[in-house]
Design a protein around this motif. Structure first.
Motif, PDB file in Angstrom:
ATOM      1  N   VAL A   1       3.634  49.393  19.802  1.00 42.75           N
ATOM      2  CA  VAL A   1       3.170  49.086  21.161  1.00 42.75           C
ATOM      3  C   VAL A   1       4.366  48.828  22.075  1.00 42.75           C
ATOM      4  O   VAL A   1       4.457  49.381  23.178  1.00 42.75           O
ATOM      5  CB  VAL A   1       2.226  47.865  21.155  1.00 42.75           C
ATOM      6  CG1 VAL A   1       1.904  47.442  22.592  1.00 42.75           C
ATOM      7  CG2 VAL A   1       0.945  48.177  20.401  1.00 42.75           C
ATOM      8  N   LEU A   2       5.300  48.005  21.607  1.00 43.42           N
ATOM      9  CA  LEU A   2       6.474  47.697  22.424  1.00 43.42           C
ATOM     10  C   LEU A   2       7.339  48.940  22.660  1.00 43.42           C
ATOM     11  O   LEU A   2       7.874  49.140  23.757  1.00 43.42           O
ATOM     12  CB  LEU A   2       7.307  46.613  21.756  1.00 43.42           C
ATOM     13  CG  LEU A   2       6.743  45.193  21.779  1.00 43.42           C
ATOM     14  CD1 LEU A   2       7.732  44.225  21.138  1.00 43.42           C
ATOM     15  CD2 LEU A   2       6.438  44.751  23.204  1.00 43.42           C
ATOM     16  N   MET A   3       7.481  49.778  21.639  1.00 38.43           N
ATOM     17  CA  MET A   3       8.300  50.984  21.788  1.00 38.43           C
ATOM     18  C   MET A   3       7.694  51.941  22.805  1.00 38.43           C
ATOM     19  O   MET A   3       8.420  52.613  23.545  1.00 38.43           O
ATOM     20  CB  MET A   3       8.461  51.668  20.427  1.00 38.43           C
ATOM     21  CG  MET A   3       9.401  50.905  19.497  1.00 38.43           C
ATOM     22  SD  MET A   3       9.360  51.496  17.791  1.00 38.43           S
ATOM     23  CE  MET A   3      10.024  53.142  17.987  1.00 38.43           C
ATOM     24  N   ASN A   4       6.366  52.011  22.873  1.00 40.15           N
ATOM     25  CA  ASN A   4       5.726  52.855  23.891  1.00 40.15           C
ATOM     26  C   ASN A   4       6.070  52.374  25.293  1.00 40.15           C
ATOM     27  O   ASN A   4       6.310  53.172  26.203  1.00 40.15           O
ATOM     28  CB  ASN A   4       4.212  52.862  23.694  1.00 40.15           C
ATOM     29  CG  ASN A   4       3.792  53.643  22.461  1.00 40.15           C
ATOM     30  OD1 ASN A   4       4.507  54.545  22.021  1.00 40.15           O
ATOM     31  ND2 ASN A   4       2.646  53.302  21.898  1.00 40.15           N
ATOM     32  N   TYR A   5       6.105  51.058  25.465  1.00 37.05           N
ATOM     33  CA  TYR A   5       6.498  50.502  26.768  1.00 37.05           C
ATOM     34  C   TYR A   5       7.965  50.785  27.057  1.00 37.05           C
ATOM     35  O   TYR A   5       8.334  51.156  28.175  1.00 37.05           O
ATOM     36  CB  TYR A   5       6.237  48.996  26.802  1.00 37.05           C
ATOM     37  CG  TYR A   5       4.800  48.618  27.057  1.00 37.05           C
ATOM     38  CD1 TYR A   5       4.266  48.651  28.349  1.00 37.05           C
ATOM     39  CD2 TYR A   5       3.967  48.228  26.014  1.00 37.05           C
ATOM     40  CE1 TYR A   5       2.940  48.309  28.588  1.00 37.05           C
ATOM     41  CE2 TYR A   5       2.644  47.886  26.245  1.00 37.05           C
ATOM     42  CZ  TYR A   5       2.142  47.932  27.537  1.00 37.05           C
ATOM     43  OH  TYR A   5       0.825  47.590  27.763  1.00 37.05           O
ATOM     44  N   LEU A   6       8.806  50.591  26.063  1.00 39.13           N
ATOM     45  CA  LEU A   6      10.243  50.806  26.248  1.00 39.13           C
ATOM     46  C   LEU A   6      10.563  52.253  26.585  1.00 39.13           C
ATOM     47  O   LEU A   6      11.510  52.545  27.322  1.00 39.13           O
ATOM     48  CB  LEU A   6      11.001  50.384  24.987  1.00 39.13           C
ATOM     49  CG  LEU A   6      10.999  48.885  24.667  1.00 39.13           C
ATOM     50  CD1 LEU A   6      11.627  48.624  23.310  1.00 39.13           C
ATOM     51  CD2 LEU A   6      11.742  48.109  25.748  1.00 39.13           C
ATOM     52  N   ARG A   7       9.761  53.170  26.037  1.00 42.38           N
ATOM     53  CA  ARG A   7       9.972  54.599  26.318  1.00 42.38           C
ATOM     54  C   ARG A   7       9.279  55.039  27.595  1.00 42.38           C
ATOM     55  O   ARG A   7       9.440  56.178  28.041  1.00 42.38           O
ATOM     56  CB  ARG A   7       9.435  55.430  25.150  1.00 42.38           C
ATOM     57  CG  ARG A   7      10.259  55.323  23.870  1.00 42.38           C
ATOM     58  CD  ARG A   7       9.546  56.025  22.738  1.00 42.38           C
ATOM     59  NE  ARG A   7      10.346  56.053  21.515  1.00 42.38           N
ATOM     60  CZ  ARG A   7       9.846  55.976  20.299  1.00 42.38           C
ATOM     61  NH1 ARG A   7       8.534  55.835  20.127  1.00 42.38           N
ATOM     62  NH2 ARG A   7      10.638  56.037  19.240  1.00 42.38           N
TER      63      ARG A   7
END
Length: 300
Positions: free
Chosen positions: A170-176
């Motif tokens: 979930v966090l990686m989707n936001y970061l990307r």
């Protein structure tokens, strides 16, 4: 560590950081297994008669996953599948661990390799650019697992992703800045083309999973993948781990918050992404070539 289990007179071996419950090995194992079963039932992961292809790497998560699924009364057939990416100094040990576990559980493990699907090992594919390791490995591993699962007639594929993995994603989707995955505001016909994937450990933390493996003597000392240092996930894992330690329940809040967001937004009517078949291998894709074939074409 407190001396006594909250449920009996035995010594406590695990304390839940959120509820502060203290467990002996026996009661902790029962609590963990009940949590996995609750997740399976809540998300309707397994139905009677299912043939479940279980991705078995030999590592801690997949080892615990297969052990718990084999222990639960699920009325489903389990078919372990191990993918050999071809990573020197690492994969041989984990494959041996997977084989030993299957022998212990009385299950036949199916072994597939990257050389089976593209004629090269991961080490050979990454010889000139190891920084792309996780992207290349993940794409080809999914291909290998999908193909093997269909070959054995599986109805679903189970992977050992735990709560930590879900929160990190979930966090990686936001970061990307990947708004497509963040909002989930799209529809596809993917369900009619792909074998469904399930994650029975999705509400169990890595800490709990490791504790279960230790308490039940499932884990062996294995080497770490040499390509881990190139992964974006490694940094996210470290940062999120610190947050969870200081504020227990953070990871659960992240994934349940994402569920609430997706439920609130829902798919937008009319925005349907049609998927077809890859021109080379026939795998489902929304493009001319699937991700695996496109990757191999670039590296030819």
């Amino acid at each position: 560590m407190p001396a006594g289990c909250d449920h009996c007179e035995k010594k406590a071996v695990y304390v839940d950081p959120v509820t502060k419950q203290r467990f002996c090995g026996e009661h902790f194992s029962a609590w963990f297994e009940a949590g996995v079963l609750a997740a399976i039932e809540k998300y309707h992961m397994i139905e009677p008669g299912d043939r479940i292809a279980v991705g078995l790497s030999g590592g801690k998560d997949s080892t615990v996953l297969l052990t718990v699924l084999a222990k639960l009364d699920l009325d489903a057939e389990l078919i372990p599948i191990t993918v050999d990416e071809g990573i020197g100094g690492y994969r041989d040990d984990t494959i041996l661990a997977a084989t030993r576990l299957c022998d212990k559980l009385g299950l036949a493990d199916k072994l597939v390799s990257f050389t089976d699907i593209c004629g090269k090992t991961l080490d050979e594919l990454l010889a000139n650019d190891p920084r792309q390791a996780c992207s290349v490995c993940g794409t080809l591993r999914r291909r290998a697992l999908n193909q093997a699962a269909r070959e054995v007639g599986a109805t679903k594929i189970a992977t050992g992703h735990c709560l930590d993995d879900e929160a990190q994603s979930v966090l990686m989707n936001y970061l990307r800045g990947d708004l497509t995955r963040v909002t989930g505001s799209f529809q596809t016909n993917a369900d009619t083309l792909f074998l469904p994937r399930i994650k029975p450990l999705c509400r169990s933390t890595e800490r709990e999973t490791v504790a279960y493996g230790l308490v039940n003597h499932l884990l062996t000392d294995l080497p770490e993948c040499p390509y881990t240092k190139y992964a974006l996930r490694a940094g996210v894992r470290k940062g999120l781990g610190k947050l969870e330690y200081k504020n227990p329940g953070t990871m659960m809040n992240i994934v349940t918050g994402q569920e609430k967001l997706l439920a609130k937004l829902g798919p937008r009517e009319g925005e349907i992404t049609k998927m077809g078949r890859c021109e080379i291998c026939g795998e489902p894709t929304s493009h001319r070539l699937c991700a695996a074939c496109a990757l191999l074409e670039r590296r030819a």
